[in-house]
Write a protein that holds these residues in place. Structure first.
Motif, PDB file in Angstrom:
ATOM      1  N   ILE A   1      45.826  45.076  33.909  1.00 33.72           N
ATOM      2  CA  ILE A   1      46.048  45.359  35.187  1.00 33.72           C
ATOM      3  C   ILE A   1      45.315  44.662  36.862  1.00 33.72           C
ATOM      4  N   TYR A   2      44.387  44.380  36.619  1.00 34.67           N
ATOM      5  CA  TYR A   2      43.899  43.948  37.910  1.00 34.67           C
ATOM      6  C   TYR A   2      44.037  42.198  37.990  1.00 34.67           C
ATOM      7  N   ASP A   3      44.327  41.645  37.033  1.00 38.48           N
ATOM      8  CA  ASP A   3      44.346  40.674  37.071  1.00 38.48           C
ATOM      9  C   ASP A   3      45.945  40.062  38.158  1.00 38.48           C
ATOM     10  N   ILE A   4      46.850  41.278  37.327  1.00 40.16           N
ATOM     11  CA  ILE A   4      48.642  41.091  37.710  1.00 40.16           C
ATOM     12  C   ILE A   4      48.680  41.683  39.426  1.00 40.16           C
ATOM     13  N   LEU A   5      47.440  42.821  39.522  1.00 36.13           N
ATOM     14  CA  LEU A   5      47.834  43.530  41.359  1.00 36.13           C
ATOM     15  C   LEU A   5      47.455  42.078  41.912  1.00 36.13           C
ATOM     16  N   ILE A   6      46.217  41.735  41.686  1.00 33.43           N
ATOM     17  CA  ILE A   6      45.204  40.681  42.725  1.00 33.43           C
ATOM     18  C   ILE A   6      46.604  39.596  43.258  1.00 33.43           C
ATOM     19  N   LYS A   7      47.219  39.011  41.786  1.00 33.44           N
ATOM     20  CA  LYS A   7      48.146  38.458  41.648  1.00 33.44           C
ATOM     21  C   LYS A   7      49.485  38.374  42.818  1.00 33.44           C
TER      22      LYS A   7
ATOM     23  N   ARG B   1      40.375  50.935  41.407  1.00 30.81           N
ATOM     24  CA  ARG B   1      39.337  50.633  42.068  1.00 30.81           C
ATOM     25  C   ARG B   1      38.508  49.918  42.535  1.00 30.81           C
ATOM     26  N   ARG B   2      38.419  49.078  41.471  1.00 33.92           N
ATOM     27  CA  ARG B   2      37.605  47.187  41.385  1.00 33.92           C
ATOM     28  C   ARG B   2      38.738  46.863  43.081  1.00 33.92           C
ATOM     29  N   LEU B   3      39.667  46.738  42.930  1.00 35.12           N
ATOM     30  CA  LEU B   3      40.505  45.761  44.353  1.00 35.12           C
ATOM     31  C   LEU B   3      39.817  46.901  45.440  1.00 35.12           C
TER      32      LEU B   3
ATOM     33  N   VAL C   1      41.638  46.558  48.567  1.00 29.56           N
ATOM     34  CA  VAL C   1      42.910  47.852  48.360  1.00 29.56           C
ATOM     35  C   VAL C   1      41.765  48.894  49.364  1.00 29.56           C
ATOM     36  N   GLN C   2      42.825  49.647  50.367  1.00 27.81           N
ATOM     37  CA  GLN C   2      41.947  51.194  51.219  1.00 27.81           C
ATOM     38  C   GLN C   2      42.719  52.002  50.600  1.00 27.81           C
TER      39      GLN C   2
ATOM     40  N   SER D   1      34.963  40.336  47.798  1.00 28.50           N
ATOM     41  CA  SER D   1      34.172  39.405  46.991  1.00 28.50           C
ATOM     42  C   SER D   1      35.428  39.196  46.712  1.00 28.50           C
ATOM     43  N   ILE D   2      36.478  39.321  47.614  1.00 24.49           N
ATOM     44  CA  ILE D   2      37.616  38.389  47.418  1.00 24.49           C
ATOM     45  C   ILE D   2      37.589  36.565  47.319  1.00 24.49           C
ATOM     46  N   THR D   3      36.140  36.329  48.929  1.00 27.55           N
ATOM     47  CA  THR D   3      35.779  35.173  48.735  1.00 27.55           C
ATOM     48  C   THR D   3      35.703  34.526  47.367  1.00 27.55           C
ATOM     49  N   LYS D   4      34.794  35.075  46.360  1.00 27.19           N
ATOM     50  CA  LYS D   4      34.457  34.683  45.186  1.00 27.19           C
ATOM     51  C   LYS D   4      35.558  34.317  44.539  1.00 27.19           C
TER      52      LYS D   4
END
Length: 219
Positions: free
Chosen positions: A11-17, A51-53, A59-60, A158-161
């Motif tokens: 789910i994290y991968d889907i949302l971040i994409k 929460r991770r995002l 995410v805010q 952490s997005i920069t990573k």
């Protein structure tokens, strides 16, 4: 060996994409129940992924509205890399006078592990080790407030990573740049060290934003 991904990871991968591609716009609400339904999972992994995002700046959380996409834009991302370039360049300059032979040996071991992680395709580990490598350089600098600022930027953005997972050859080139930086630091070439670290950060930022811009154009 193929890495197993949990439902949270998926789910994290889907949302971040979707966020990086612009499918979700800044300020747009993330409806947990809808995301769960679309991906045929319960709300629990969706909440964990969000929460991770949030911890990574994507995410805010709005107390009255729920999770919304943060102010993520390529211009904003590029600005973060520029700030990191200035701060970390100066920190590396200061570190030239505090690192010893043992420290450089430890840093080269980090760099080798980054290379090995990249070779095995483990970009998550590669990114983690890369952050540890850089923070290890600055760990003992005398300007502690500068170190705190750098640590906060790594934590908040952490997005920069994600540059290693987005740009195929970045990890290999980054390791080569790391070694060059270490050589300059050992020689106490202060101006060259600061310039090299700045260029290292700016190059990563340019590669990442170029890749994301190309993805967005292809949508």
């Amino acid at each position: 060996m193929k890495q197993y991904k949990t439902k949270v990871d998926l789910i994290y991968d889907i949302l971040i994409k979707d966020i990086e591609s612009g499918r979700y716009k800044p300020g747009e609400r993330l409806v947990i129940s809808q995301i769960s339904k679309n991906n045929e999972v319960s709300d629990i992994p969706v909440r964990e992924a969000i929460r991770r995002l949030e911890s990574e700046g994507y995410v805010q959380l709005n107390a009255n509205y729920g999770p919304v996409v943060g102010d993520f834009s390529l211009d904003h991302l590029n600005q973060i890399f520029q700030i990191k370039a200035v701060l970390e360049g100066y920190a590396a300059r200061l570190a030239c006078d505090v690192l010893n032979e043992h420290d450089y040996e430890e840093l080269r071991k980090y760099n080798e592990r980054i290379h090995q992680a990249a070779e095995s395709g483990n970009m998550k580990l590669c990114s983690k080790l890369n952050m540890e490598f850089h923070l290890r350089i600055y760990r003992d600098i005398p300007v502690t407030e500068l170190l705190k600022m750098i640590e906060e930027l790594w934590k908040k953005y952490s997005i920069t990573k994600r540059v290693f997972s987005l740009v195929s050859d970045r990890a290999d080139n980054s390791c080569k740049e790391h070694e060059q930086i270490l050589k300059l630091m050992e020689a106490k070439q202060y101006d060259e060290v600061e310039a090299a670290v700045r260029l290292h950060k700016l190059t990563a930022g340019e590669k990442m934003t170029d890749q994301l811009r190309g993805q967005n154009a292809g949508q």
